[in-house]
Write a protein that holds these residues in place. Structure first.
Motif, mmCIF file in Angstrom:
data_model
loop_
_atom_site.group_PDB
_atom_site.id
_atom_site.type_symbol
_atom_site.label_atom_id
_atom_site.label_comp_id
_atom_site.label_asym_id
_atom_site.label_seq_id
_atom_site.Cartn_x
_atom_site.Cartn_y
_atom_site.Cartn_z
ATOM 1 N N ASP A 79 12.336 36.326 17.020
ATOM 2 C CA ASP A 79 10.974 36.617 17.454
ATOM 3 C C ASP A 79 10.842 38.016 18.064
ATOM 4 O O ASP A 79 9.930 38.770 17.749
ATOM 5 C CB ASP A 79 10.552 35.562 18.475
ATOM 6 N N ASN A 80 11.781 38.331 18.966
ATOM 7 C CA ASN A 80 11.711 39.650 19.596
ATOM 8 C C ASN A 80 11.976 40.762 18.589
ATOM 9 O O ASN A 80 11.342 41.813 18.634
ATOM 10 C CB ASN A 80 12.730 39.746 20.735
ATOM 11 N N GLY A 81 12.916 40.515 17.693
ATOM 12 C CA GLY A 81 13.211 41.495 16.662
ATOM 13 C C GLY A 81 11.994 41.770 15.815
ATOM 14 O O GLY A 81 11.677 42.929 15.497
ATOM 15 N N GLU A 82 11.290 40.706 15.488
ATOM 16 C CA GLU A 82 10.065 40.870 14.712
ATOM 17 C C GLU A 82 9.036 41.688 15.480
ATOM 18 O O GLU A 82 8.410 42.602 14.933
ATOM 19 C CB GLU A 82 9.465 39.500 14.378
ATOM 20 N N MET A 88 -2.457 41.486 19.834
ATOM 21 C CA MET A 88 -1.480 42.219 20.637
ATOM 22 C C MET A 88 -0.079 41.957 20.145
ATOM 23 O O MET A 88 0.766 42.860 20.097
ATOM 24 C CB MET A 88 -1.592 41.804 22.105
ATOM 25 N N ARG A 89 0.168 40.707 19.784
ATOM 26 C CA ARG A 89 1.520 40.415 19.305
ATOM 27 C C ARG A 89 1.749 41.065 17.950
ATOM 28 O O ARG A 89 2.844 41.525 17.660
ATOM 29 C CB ARG A 89 1.744 38.913 19.247
ATOM 30 N N ALA A 90 0.710 41.113 17.114
ATOM 31 C CA ALA A 90 0.861 41.778 15.821
ATOM 32 C C ALA A 90 1.183 43.245 16.032
ATOM 33 O O ALA A 90 1.975 43.842 15.305
ATOM 34 C CB ALA A 90 -0.407 41.620 15.003
ATOM 35 N N ILE A 91 0.584 43.835 17.041
ATOM 36 C CA ILE A 91 0.850 45.236 17.337
ATOM 37 C C ILE A 91 2.267 45.437 17.840
ATOM 38 O O ILE A 91 2.820 46.526 17.732
ATOM 39 C CB ILE A 91 -0.173 45.750 18.376
ATOM 40 N N LEU A 100 3.303 49.897 24.836
ATOM 41 C CA LEU A 100 4.302 48.870 24.536
ATOM 42 C C LEU A 100 5.613 49.515 24.123
ATOM 43 O O LEU A 100 6.697 49.021 24.439
ATOM 44 C CB LEU A 100 3.796 47.943 23.423
ATOM 45 N N ALA A 101 5.515 50.622 23.400
ATOM 46 C CA ALA A 101 6.720 51.290 22.922
ATOM 47 C C ALA A 101 7.333 52.194 23.987
ATOM 48 O O ALA A 101 8.319 52.883 23.727
ATOM 49 C CB ALA A 101 6.410 52.099 21.675
ATOM 50 N N LEU A 149 6.179 46.710 16.170
ATOM 51 C CA LEU A 149 5.798 47.805 17.056
ATOM 52 C C LEU A 149 6.212 49.156 16.479
ATOM 53 O O LEU A 149 5.444 50.114 16.475
ATOM 54 C CB LEU A 149 6.449 47.585 18.428
ATOM 55 N N ALA A 150 7.420 49.188 15.939
ATOM 56 C CA ALA A 150 7.973 50.477 15.523
ATOM 57 C C ALA A 150 7.600 50.853 14.090
ATOM 58 O O ALA A 150 7.419 52.031 13.774
ATOM 59 C CB ALA A 150 9.487 50.460 15.686
#
Ligand SMILES: Nc1ncnc2c1ncn2[C@@H]1O[C@H](COP(=O)(O)OP(=O)(O)O)[C@@H](O)[C@H]1O
Ligand SMILES: [Mg+2]
Lengths: 265, 410, 421
Positions: A82-85, C317-320, A118-119, A90-91
């Motif tokens: 999940d976090n990897g996704e 937000m999660r998609a972002i 976020l990044a 994000l990136a």
């Protein structure tokens, strides 16, 4: 924003997706194979319910395939947790949604800035990038406006800026013009096209509006969860016959733009 | 009826939310149901005990007595008790009247002495209080008989049995200390340490002669035919004695001021806390219903477009609140009845919990006393809260313009 | 930014935020008010009852079961010796040791007083006399409640309450007959001048207790060197049991010829008050728990609603690229903020309520007086209790939000994007 055009950006291998609905299961995708090169401008076309959203969601790492693999920049994202996704999204991926999906309580500038925060991009750099994008989508006078003070087209331009701000390898747009009138749709598509040509941003967008699909360099025709054909509008006289398989008249409503007959761009 | 069906289906649609809302109603209603019973049980027990053991319902005293009551004065008495008692007995609401002479005695078994409250009573005493029924050994003295009835606690501590002689001293009307003796003819037990340890009874004429009083009485003690109507009885007697400014009429509560004030202030505290709790519950329901309305803008628009009237729409939302209220009450009935049965039928044995020297005659087992009105009141409060909480959201739904409702995206 | 986002969301949905903060505030204020009420009761108990009754008390073992606690048979024969021995210990924890000589007496109006009308019999009042040192530490409730005169100046006279004085027709400076029976059963009386009038908060106490110097009492009762009890005042009440244990050898026979002594601590002396306090505490605890449950439910409901309403926004937000954990944290942050806001409001309301209630005090009924406590209770705010309520409110609202946060965090991104709420 990929600079090395022609490099293989995305590979989809044998992706299927089944939804369970009570006792029956729906095969939304029945085996998709697809490659997209960096710098491409791909349109996914098909009637409502054919699996466009499902496919884009899977490519965009916000849904998992039932089977098959997705390689993004050579990485097998289908194995990510999940976090990897989340970090991949994000990136590497930008999203543009049919109903804009801006954060209602943030203004234009903050909405665009949000992914950068976020990044964990430093503040000065954030300001620089946001400024540039605001200029690019021509929203300079609206930076302090909240989404509900903007028109649909303006909102979608904010969404485009937000999608681009993290310099993604790939921007995914699921029916980006479905909530817009045809004139606005055209400007949005022009903006995307310009970004593709000038900034070399790779786009994959879905639509069931013929007017819109013509903006793509490459059109994938989907029906019932499989790719049934491919068109390259840049080439002379593409396969009209394939289009005949599904009637234009049956294209479901929902897109607000009127069907402008056979008017091609 | 169709509306009810729609309301129920809507409640089920948001099951989790409805469940949370109903929980708050359940808590409020269950508390309200039981609190009334417990409170009534407590007051009827305590007040009942107080009246049965000591105060009866109404008392008449010399008007100057109350201010000096602490020193148990022998000079502020009713001069013509027999005549006043006779006039009271003639009143319709009066069941029995007894004359009393109160004094402070010191009683000894020869070695130890203790200060006690002595009460000279006529034979009528057995008809105004439970003294006669509470005698556990021996009997009540006959009229004019020299004899003492003492409490069980005192008898044990002084080692006195029925038939033993007890010595007592007291200051008479002229502050002269007199010494007397009388056999113990009976031993009473009320189960209330303050009386069982420190109260003795003797015949009123014996008391009068020992204290050098004439045919006077400290007080007249009245029991009415209607146990709950003390206040009315006091008023009636007050009217009957209006021509006697030298006398004063008191409801029993005057003599148990500590007790009554304690219990009544507790009730006020509990009531105000309950009110706050219910306003919270109403706010919760309001919140839920407002949310329901917002969420269903589009549905509301559609229903209105189809042709439902504003009142019909309002009714749907009010019904939704009502159904939740009723469900809350229904569910609350289960724990409330369980607790109610437990407290009402078996009661709680509090003799072990409460210290002996608390001046409250709880008795040994606290029973809750329920009445059907309690349940009705609690249900009314629960559904009332639900309706009140749904009221504004329902109106809002009904007032919504159709086009706006249909166009609402979310 | 996340903070700003949470703040802005709370402001945008201000009505629901208000409900949540309001629920927290009400629960918090109720907890504060109830706790302060309790604190007021226990506080007045610790401040007035215990120091007056002493932290440790040595008395005849038979006293507790005696029908007449003022029986002269129960006097400690060698109280003076016992006091001297305890003082000789030089224990730093013991602030004061005093013999107290309690006795039953009859106050009688002085016949010689010229105001008395002829033919009327003198009034009398049975009371409990306390023979104490004029500078005793065990009568603060009286010494600080003097209305006229002073407390046994130079050991002279009698101090009694205004109420009692009225009942026996005495005034400051008038004489009063104090009648007792001495240890030999002989009646004895002394004419004492009223040198002080007091009025404590307890009518019961006022009508039942008077003070004279211990010397006077001892001579009237023929009880020189004796006392009903020896009271100790400690620097720290928590030392009571330890001190009591260490005093035990001193009282073994040596304290009184032949009589068995009993050492009580303030806990055992006031056992019935503690029983009642415990009862009250349990009751109020239940009430507080109910408030926590009800407001917790409301908060849970509200946050669930607001989260579900914004599920698409969260999906976006999660998609972002927002991680599920961070999203949960964002939602919790909003709950935290509303909880903190509500708690702050609650503290404010609680403060006002306490201030209002402590002006007149809450009437807790006459039974409180019978227990030696004041009938009118002034709630006392306590910093730690305020802090605890604040914390508890925030924790409750966090816990109530947690469920909503988790349900969104565990939802698929695609699914939450597709939700049309
Ligand atoms: N969460 C879901 N649960 C069940 N079925 C779904 C879900 N999402 C999509 N589907 C089904 O999968 C198919 C493809 O849907 P979708 O990808 O949304 O189509 P499109 O975007 O082309 O309109 C449809 O038949 C749709 O009903
Ligand atoms: Mg779609």
């Amino acid at each position: 924003m990929s600079d090395n055009a022609g490099r293989m950006l995305l590979e989809v291998r044998g992706v299927t997706k089944d939804y369970r609905l009570g006792k029956t299961s729906i095969h939304a995708l029945r085996g998709i194979d697809l490659s997209v090169e960096a710098g491409d401008f791909v349109s996914v076309v098909g009637p409502s319910g054919c699996g466009k959203t499902t496919l884009l969601n899977i490519i965009g790492c916000i849904d998992k395939p039932s089977s098959g693999k997705i390689f993004l920049d050579g990485l097998d994202v289908s194995t990510f947790d999940d976090n990897g996704e989340a970090d991949t999204r994000l990136a590497r991926i930008g999203f543009i949604f049919q109903s804009f999906n801006l954060v209602g309580v943030l203004d234009v500038r903050e909405n665009i800035e949000f992914p950068l925060i976020l990044a964990k991009v430093p503040k000065a750099e954030r300001a620089r990038r946001v400024d540039r994008l605001i200029e690019l989508v021509e929203l300079g006078e609206f930076v302090r406006h909240k989404p509900d003070e903007l028109s649909g087209g303006q909102r979608q331009r904010v969404a485009i800026a937000r999608a681009l701000v993290n310099r993604p390898s790939l921007v995914i747009a699921d029916e980006p013009t479905a909530n817009l009138d045809s004139a606005t749709s055209t400007t949005i598509m022009e903006a995307m096209k310009a970004l593709n040509e000038e900034e070399k941003v790779t786009f994959i967008f879905s639509t069931h509006n013929e007017l819109i699909e013509r903006y793509a360099k490459r059109i994938l025709l989907i029906r019932d969860g499989i790719i049934i054909g491919e068109e390259f509008p840049g080439e002379k006289n593409p396969g009209e016959r394939r289009r005949g398989e599904w009637s234009r008249g049956s294209a479901p409503g929902g897109d607000s733009g009127p069907h402008a007959g056979g008017g091609a761009p | 009826m169709e509306l009810l069906g729609i309301a129920i289906r809507n409640i089920r649609r948001n099951e989790r939310r409805s469940r949370l809302t109903i929980i708050t109603i359940v808590i409020g209603v269950a508390i309200l149901m039981n609190m009334q019973g417990i409170y009534r049980g407590l007051t009827t027990t305590v007040y009942g005990h107080m009246m049965a053991m000591d105060t009866a319902q109404v008392q008449v005293e010399n008007a100057a007595y109350r201010a000096d009551a602490r020193r148990i004065p022998l000079d502020k008495t009713i001069a013509d008790p027999d005549a006043v008692a006779a006039s009271l007995r003639a009143l319709p609401g009066v069941a029995a009247v007894s004359e009393r002479v109160d004094a402070s005695f010191e009683i000894t078994n020869g070695r130890e002495g203790v200060r006690v409250m002595a009460r000279g009573v006529s034979q009528d005493e057995a008809r105004v209080t439970d003294l006669g029924r509470s005698i556990v050994a021996g009997r009540l003295f006959a009229a004019g008989e020299p004899g003492l009835v003492i409490g069980k606690g005192m008898a044990t501590k002084l080692g006195l049995k029925v038939g033993d002689a007890a010595w007592f001293t007291a200051l008479d009307r002229h502050s002269v200390r007199n010494l007397g003796s009388a056999p113990v003819v009976g031993i009473f037990e009320y189960g209330f340490p303050l009386l069982d340890d420190y109260m003795i009874y003797l015949d009123i004429d014996q008391a009068r002669s020992f204290l050098d009083l004439g045919k006077v009485a400290t007080r007249l003690v009245v029991r009415g035919s209607e146990p709950r109507a003390s206040a009315a009885l006091a008023k009636e007697i007050g009217r009957a004695l209006a021509a006697r400014p030298d006398l004063a009429v008191y409801e029993w509560k005057t003599f148990a001021e500590n007790l009554v004030s304690t219990i009544e202030t507790r009730l006020q505290l509990l009531l105000s806390i309950l009110a706050v709790l219910f306003s919270l519950i109403i706010a919760g329901i309001f919140n839920t219903m407002a949310m329901n309305v917002r969420e269903r803008y589009r549905e509301i628009g559609t229903l209105r477009a189809i042709g439902i009237r504003r009142s019909g729409l309002e009714a749907i939302f009010l019904l939704e609140g009502l159904v939740m209220g009723v469900m809350g009450c229904a569910i609350a009935a289960i724990p409330a009845t369980a607790v109610g049965l437990w407290l009402g039928v078996w009661g709680i044995d509090i003799s072990g919990i409460m210290p002996r020297d608390i001046p409250i005659p709880f008795g040994s087992v606290l029973h809750a006393a329920y009445s059907p009105v309690d349940a009705l009141r609690a249900v009314a409060a629960g559904t009332g809260a639900a309706l009140l909480g749904s009221w504004f959201p329902a109106r809002r739904a009904a007032r919504l313009p159709i086009t706006a409702a249909i166009a609402a995206v979310r | 930014m996340i903070l700003r986002l949470a703040l802005l969301s709370a402001i945008k949905h201000w009505r629901r935020s208000l409900v949540v903060a309001g629920a927290v505030a009400v629960a918090c204020a109720v907890m504060i008010a109830i706790g302060s009420l309790l604190n007021g009761i226990t506080g007045s108990f610790y401040d007035s009852v215990i120091p007056n009754s002493g932290h440790v008390r040595i008395e005849d073992a038979r006293t507790a079961d005696s029908l007449n606690p003022l029986d002269l048979e129960l006097l400690l024969p060698n109280a003076a010796g016992l006091v001297a021995k305890i003082e000789a210990l030089g224990d730093r924890r013991i602030v004061d040791v005093e013999p107290i000589l309690g006795f039953g007496a009859l106050l009688v109006e002085d016949r010689d007083v010229t105001t008395l009308q002829g033919g009327q019999d003198p009034r009398n009042l049975a009371m409990r006399g306390m023979g104490v040192s004029p500078d005793t530490r065990f009568a603060d409730n009286v010494r600080f409640a003097m209305k006229e005169g002073s407390f046994l100046p130079g050991g002279r006279g009698i101090a009694l309450s205004e109420r009692a004085a009225r009942l026996v027709g005495a005034k400051l400076g008038t004489g009063l007959l104090v009648l007792v029976q001495d240890r030999n059963g002989e009646p004895w009386y002394e004419r004492l001048v009223v040198t002080g009038l007091f009025a404590t908060e307890s009518a019961d106490f006022d009508e039942s207790t008077f003070y004279i110097a211990e010397e006077t009492a001892a001579s009237m009762l023929d009880a020189a060197g004796m006392a009903r009890e020896v009271r100790l005042l400690l620097a720290d009440r928590n030392d009571a049991e330890a001190v009591a244990r260490e005093l035990a050898p001193l009282t073994g026979g040596g304290g009184g010829g032949g009589t068995t002594l009993r050492i009580q601590t303030w806990q055992t002396i006031n056992a019935s008050i503690f029983a009642i306090l415990l009862f009250v505490k349990i009751l109020l605890g239940i009430i507080m728990a109910l408030f926590a449950i009800v407001s917790g439910t409301i908060i849970a409901n509200s946050s669930l609603m607001s989260v579900m309403e914004r599920i698409r926004e969260y999906g976006t937000m999660r998609a972002i690229g927002l991680r599920a954990r961070s999203l949960e944290r964002l939602i919790l942050l909003e709950g935290l903020m509303l909880g903190a806001l509500g708690a702050a409001l609650g503290v404010g309301i609680g403060f006002i309520v306490i201030a209002y209630l402590s002006r007149g005090g809450i009437d807790l009924g006459g039974i409180m007086e019978s227990l030696g406590l004041s009938r009118y209770n002034r709630p006392r705010g306590d910093f730690w209790w305020f802090a605890f309520c604040t914390l508890a409110s925030v924790v409750v609202s966090l816990a109530a939000t947690a469920k909503a946060a988790r349900s969104v965090g565990s939802m698929g991104v695609a699914e939450s994007l597709a939700t049309s709420s």
